[in-house]
Design a protein around this motif. Structure first.
Motif, PDB file in Angstrom:
ATOM      1  N   VAL A  28     -18.205  -3.398 -14.114  1.00  0.00           N
ATOM      2  CA  VAL A  28     -17.899  -4.662 -13.448  1.00  0.00           C
ATOM      3  C   VAL A  28     -18.490  -5.793 -14.275  1.00  0.00           C
ATOM      4  CG1 VAL A  28     -18.271  -6.018 -11.349  1.00  0.00           C
ATOM      5  CG2 VAL A  28     -17.860  -3.553 -11.182  1.00  0.00           C
ATOM      6  N   THR A  29     -17.725  -6.852 -14.491  1.00  0.00           N
ATOM      7  CA  THR A  29     -18.233  -8.007 -15.237  1.00  0.00           C
ATOM      8  C   THR A  29     -18.549  -9.154 -14.289  1.00  0.00           C
ATOM      9  OG1 THR A  29     -16.013  -8.886 -15.622  1.00  0.00           O
ATOM     10  CG2 THR A  29     -16.921  -7.431 -17.304  1.00  0.00           C
ATOM     11  N   GLY A  30     -19.499  -9.978 -14.710  1.00  0.00           N
ATOM     12  CA  GLY A  30     -19.829 -11.189 -13.972  1.00  0.00           C
ATOM     13  C   GLY A  30     -21.060 -11.103 -13.100  1.00  0.00           C
ATOM     14  N   ALA A  65     -21.745  -3.738  -3.992  1.00  0.00           N
ATOM     15  CA  ALA A  65     -22.023  -2.493  -3.269  1.00  0.00           C
ATOM     16  C   ALA A  65     -21.481  -2.543  -1.846  1.00  0.00           C
ATOM     17  CB  ALA A  65     -23.526  -2.212  -3.254  1.00  0.00           C
ATOM     18  N   GLU A  66     -21.641  -3.674  -1.190  1.00  0.00           N
ATOM     19  CA  GLU A  66     -21.162  -3.818   0.191  1.00  0.00           C
ATOM     20  C   GLU A  66     -19.651  -3.658   0.278  1.00  0.00           C
ATOM     21  OE1 GLU A  66     -20.953  -7.152   3.762  1.00  0.00           O
ATOM     22  OE2 GLU A  66     -22.318  -7.465   2.089  1.00  0.00           O
ATOM     23  N   GLU A  67     -18.934  -4.308  -0.615  1.00  0.00           N
ATOM     24  CA  GLU A  67     -17.466  -4.229  -0.582  1.00  0.00           C
ATOM     25  C   GLU A  67     -16.969  -2.828  -0.928  1.00  0.00           C
ATOM     26  OE1 GLU A  67     -15.408  -6.399   0.651  1.00  0.00           O
ATOM     27  OE2 GLU A  67     -16.927  -7.937   0.938  1.00  0.00           O
ATOM     28  N   ILE A  68     -17.561  -2.207  -1.946  1.00  0.00           N
ATOM     29  CA  ILE A  68     -17.126  -0.861  -2.326  1.00  0.00           C
ATOM     30  C   ILE A  68     -17.451   0.137  -1.228  1.00  0.00           C
ATOM     31  CG2 ILE A  68     -17.492   1.049  -3.951  1.00  0.00           C
ATOM     32  CD1 ILE A  68     -17.754  -1.040  -6.167  1.00  0.00           C
ATOM     33  N   ALA A  95     -11.832  -4.117  -3.941  1.00  0.00           N
ATOM     34  CA  ALA A  95     -13.167  -4.322  -3.370  1.00  0.00           C
ATOM     35  C   ALA A  95     -14.018  -5.201  -4.282  1.00  0.00           C
ATOM     36  CB  ALA A  95     -13.841  -2.978  -3.131  1.00  0.00           C
ATOM     37  N   VAL A  96     -13.978  -4.925  -5.577  1.00  0.00           N
ATOM     38  CA  VAL A  96     -14.746  -5.713  -6.537  1.00  0.00           C
ATOM     39  C   VAL A  96     -14.248  -7.160  -6.558  1.00  0.00           C
ATOM     40  CG1 VAL A  96     -15.242  -5.989  -9.013  1.00  0.00           C
ATOM     41  CG2 VAL A  96     -15.423  -3.737  -7.942  1.00  0.00           C
TER      42      VAL A  96
END
Length: 68
Positions: free
Chosen positions: A9-11, A22-25, A59-60
């Motif tokens: 994941v970037t950013g 983590a919450e979204e995934i 999700a990300v």
């Protein structure tokens, strides 16, 4: 048996970024654990079944970041 997948994941720049990702995934059905390393952008996900890239990407993106 659990599956483990690693994503980039970037950013992300801080613990808050990691928590958001983590919450979204973790809301993806079947996800059991999410381990985010901000410095490398690595996200290791443990799930009941293999995850589809589209689900992880969504999700990300919802968290405000980009899946590589």
């Amino acid at each position: 048996m659990s599956e483990q997948s690693t994503w980039q994941v970037t950013g992300m720049t801080c613990a808050h970024c990691a928590a958001s990702v983590a919450e979204e995934i973790s809301e993806i059905p079947g996800v059991e654990d999410v381990d985010v390393t901000v410095e490398s952008g690595s996200v290791v996900v443990t799930s009941a079944a293999p995850l589809e890239r589209a689900a992880v990407d969504a999700a990300v993106a919802e968290a405000g970041y980009t899946l590589v």
